[in-house]
Design a protein around this motif. Sequence first.
Motif, PDB file in Angstrom:
ATOM      1  N   GLY A 148       0.819  -1.205   0.000  1.00  0.00           N
ATOM      2  CA  GLY A 148       0.000   0.000   0.000  1.00  0.00           C
ATOM      3  C   GLY A 148       0.852   1.253   0.000  1.00  0.00           C
ATOM      4  O   GLY A 148       2.039   1.214   0.311  1.00  0.00           O
ATOM      5  N   PRO A 149       0.249   2.371  -0.343  1.00  0.00           N
ATOM      6  CA  PRO A 149       1.005   3.617  -0.450  1.00  0.00           C
ATOM      7  C   PRO A 149       1.470   4.169   0.898  1.00  0.00           C
ATOM      8  O   PRO A 149       2.392   4.963   0.936  1.00  0.00           O
ATOM      9  CB  PRO A 149       0.024   4.575  -1.120  1.00  0.00           C
ATOM     10  CG  PRO A 149      -1.326   4.022  -0.808  1.00  0.00           C
ATOM     11  CD  PRO A 149      -1.145   2.525  -0.725  1.00  0.00           C
ATOM     12  N   LEU A 150       0.863   3.760   2.011  1.00  0.00           N
ATOM     13  CA  LEU A 150       1.230   4.290   3.319  1.00  0.00           C
ATOM     14  C   LEU A 150       1.784   3.204   4.248  1.00  0.00           C
ATOM     15  O   LEU A 150       1.775   3.370   5.467  1.00  0.00           O
ATOM     16  CB  LEU A 150       0.028   4.968   3.983  1.00  0.00           C
ATOM     17  CG  LEU A 150      -0.567   6.156   3.230  1.00  0.00           C
ATOM     18  CD1 LEU A 150      -1.802   6.678   3.936  1.00  0.00           C
ATOM     19  CD2 LEU A 150       0.455   7.252   3.074  1.00  0.00           C
ATOM     20  N   ALA A 151       2.279   2.112   3.706  1.00  0.00           N
ATOM     21  CA  ALA A 151       2.808   1.026   4.534  1.00  0.00           C
ATOM     22  C   ALA A 151       4.111   1.454   5.209  1.00  0.00           C
ATOM     23  O   ALA A 151       4.869   2.260   4.686  1.00  0.00           O
ATOM     24  CB  ALA A 151       3.041  -0.211   3.675  1.00  0.00           C
ATOM     25  N   ILE A 176       5.490   7.023   2.790  1.00  0.00           N
ATOM     26  CA  ILE A 176       4.821   7.024   1.495  1.00  0.00           C
ATOM     27  C   ILE A 176       5.706   6.296   0.507  1.00  0.00           C
ATOM     28  O   ILE A 176       6.890   6.645   0.339  1.00  0.00           O
ATOM     29  CB  ILE A 176       4.531   8.462   1.021  1.00  0.00           C
ATOM     30  CG1 ILE A 176       3.540   9.114   1.990  1.00  0.00           C
ATOM     31  CG2 ILE A 176       4.002   8.470  -0.396  1.00  0.00           C
ATOM     32  CD1 ILE A 176       3.154  10.514   1.635  1.00  0.00           C
ATOM     33  N   ALA A 177       5.152   5.278  -0.125  1.00  0.00           N
ATOM     34  CA  ALA A 177       5.903   4.466  -1.076  1.00  0.00           C
ATOM     35  C   ALA A 177       6.422   5.325  -2.218  1.00  0.00           C
ATOM     36  O   ALA A 177       5.717   6.178  -2.749  1.00  0.00           O
ATOM     37  CB  ALA A 177       5.022   3.345  -1.620  1.00  0.00           C
ATOM     38  N   GLY A 178       7.686   5.142  -2.567  1.00  0.00           N
ATOM     39  CA  GLY A 178       8.288   5.841  -3.688  1.00  0.00           C
ATOM     40  C   GLY A 178       8.914   7.177  -3.343  1.00  0.00           C
ATOM     41  O   GLY A 178       9.537   7.795  -4.193  1.00  0.00           O
ATOM     42  N   GLY A 201       6.483  12.375   7.500  1.00  0.00           N
ATOM     43  CA  GLY A 201       5.628  13.526   7.795  1.00  0.00           C
ATOM     44  C   GLY A 201       4.366  13.547   6.948  1.00  0.00           C
ATOM     45  O   GLY A 201       3.266  13.740   7.466  1.00  0.00           O
ATOM     46  N   LEU A 202       4.512  13.334   5.648  1.00  0.00           N
ATOM     47  CA  LEU A 202       3.339  13.335   4.767  1.00  0.00           C
ATOM     48  C   LEU A 202       2.415  12.166   5.066  1.00  0.00           C
ATOM     49  O   LEU A 202       1.193  12.293   4.994  1.00  0.00           O
ATOM     50  CB  LEU A 202       3.779  13.302   3.299  1.00  0.00           C
ATOM     51  CG  LEU A 202       4.296  14.610   2.737  1.00  0.00           C
ATOM     52  CD1 LEU A 202       4.757  14.428   1.295  1.00  0.00           C
ATOM     53  CD2 LEU A 202       3.240  15.695   2.811  1.00  0.00           C
ATOM     54  N   SER A 203       2.993  11.039   5.416  1.00  0.00           N
ATOM     55  CA  SER A 203       2.184   9.880   5.787  1.00  0.00           C
ATOM     56  C   SER A 203       1.334  10.199   7.017  1.00  0.00           C
ATOM     57  O   SER A 203       0.152   9.870   7.071  1.00  0.00           O
ATOM     58  CB  SER A 203       3.096   8.684   6.066  1.00  0.00           C
ATOM     59  OG  SER A 203       2.363   7.592   6.538  1.00  0.00           O
ATOM     60  N   GLY A 204       1.938  10.863   8.003  1.00  0.00           N
ATOM     61  CA  GLY A 204       1.191  11.259   9.192  1.00  0.00           C
ATOM     62  C   GLY A 204       0.098  12.256   8.886  1.00  0.00           C
ATOM     63  O   GLY A 204      -1.027  12.146   9.381  1.00  0.00           O
ATOM     64  N   VAL A 205       0.404  13.244   8.050  1.00  0.00           N
ATOM     65  CA  VAL A 205      -0.588  14.259   7.674  1.00  0.00           C
ATOM     66  C   VAL A 205      -1.751  13.612   6.926  1.00  0.00           C
ATOM     67  O   VAL A 205      -2.923  13.891   7.206  1.00  0.00           O
ATOM     68  CB  VAL A 205       0.068  15.378   6.828  1.00  0.00           C
ATOM     69  CG1 VAL A 205      -0.980  16.246   6.158  1.00  0.00           C
ATOM     70  CG2 VAL A 205       0.985  16.219   7.708  1.00  0.00           C
ATOM     71  N   LEU A 206      -1.456  12.727   5.978  1.00  0.00           N
ATOM     72  CA  LEU A 206      -2.522  12.048   5.243  1.00  0.00           C
ATOM     73  C   LEU A 206      -3.364  11.183   6.174  1.00  0.00           C
ATOM     74  O   LEU A 206      -4.589  11.115   6.033  1.00  0.00           O
ATOM     75  CB  LEU A 206      -1.938  11.197   4.113  1.00  0.00           C
ATOM     76  CG  LEU A 206      -1.392  11.976   2.932  1.00  0.00           C
ATOM     77  CD1 LEU A 206      -0.700  11.043   1.935  1.00  0.00           C
ATOM     78  CD2 LEU A 206      -2.505  12.742   2.238  1.00  0.00           C
ATOM     79  N   GLY A 207      -2.722  10.532   7.131  1.00  0.00           N
ATOM     80  CA  GLY A 207      -3.452   9.728   8.106  1.00  0.00           C
ATOM     81  C   GLY A 207      -4.397  10.567   8.945  1.00  0.00           C
ATOM     82  O   GLY A 207      -5.551  10.184   9.184  1.00  0.00           O
ATOM     83  N   VAL A 208      -3.931  11.732   9.393  1.00  0.00           N
ATOM     84  CA  VAL A 208      -4.779  12.636  10.188  1.00  0.00           C
ATOM     85  C   VAL A 208      -5.954  13.124   9.350  1.00  0.00           C
ATOM     86  O   VAL A 208      -7.104  13.125   9.803  1.00  0.00           O
ATOM     87  CB  VAL A 208      -3.961  13.828  10.733  1.00  0.00           C
ATOM     88  CG1 VAL A 208      -4.873  14.930  11.251  1.00  0.00           C
ATOM     89  CG2 VAL A 208      -3.024  13.365  11.831  1.00  0.00           C
ATOM     90  N   LEU A 209      -5.700  13.553   8.121  1.00  0.00           N
ATOM     91  CA  LEU A 209      -6.773  14.065   7.267  1.00  0.00           C
ATOM     92  C   LEU A 209      -7.795  12.979   6.938  1.00  0.00           C
ATOM     93  O   LEU A 209      -9.010  13.239   6.958  1.00  0.00           O
ATOM     94  CB  LEU A 209      -6.196  14.666   5.987  1.00  0.00           C
ATOM     95  CG  LEU A 209      -5.395  15.951   6.169  1.00  0.00           C
ATOM     96  CD1 LEU A 209      -4.761  16.389   4.848  1.00  0.00           C
ATOM     97  CD2 LEU A 209      -6.269  17.062   6.747  1.00  0.00           C
TER      98      LEU A 209
END
Length: 128
Positions: free
Chosen positions: A65-68, A72-74, A83-91
């Motif tokens: 998955g993209p957030l494993a 963030i994958a890639g 950081g972006l993974s955490g922000v996306l998770g919160v949103l």
Amino acid sequence: MKKWGFIVGGLLVALLLAGVVSNFASSHPDGLDSSLREGCTFDADDEITGGSCPAQQEREHEIGGPLADYGIAGLDNEFLSTGLSGVLGVLLTFAVAGGAFWLVRRRDPAAENAAGADRADPATTSRG
């Protein structure tokens, strides 16, 4: 209006914590990981070298998955990825929770009664 200020303020604090502070979290295993690693020995690279523990059965995600793995994958920059993974998770969590609360919210009984009374009042309905 105070309610919206509280919600927006809480969201901003959660985004700050997830996007920035999460990068400074401990890299040591949490309680579950620690208990699964009991009984094994590890080398300097934290690889299992001997013993017997449930962590030896550990495998990579089959789904992925993209957030494993808290990133963030890639994305090669680990700080940015976490950081972006955490922000996306919160949103995502905020959107799902907000939608659920919106669906189960209490309706204003006074407004519903007024609307229902208008429909049921024979003086306001026309017969034609």
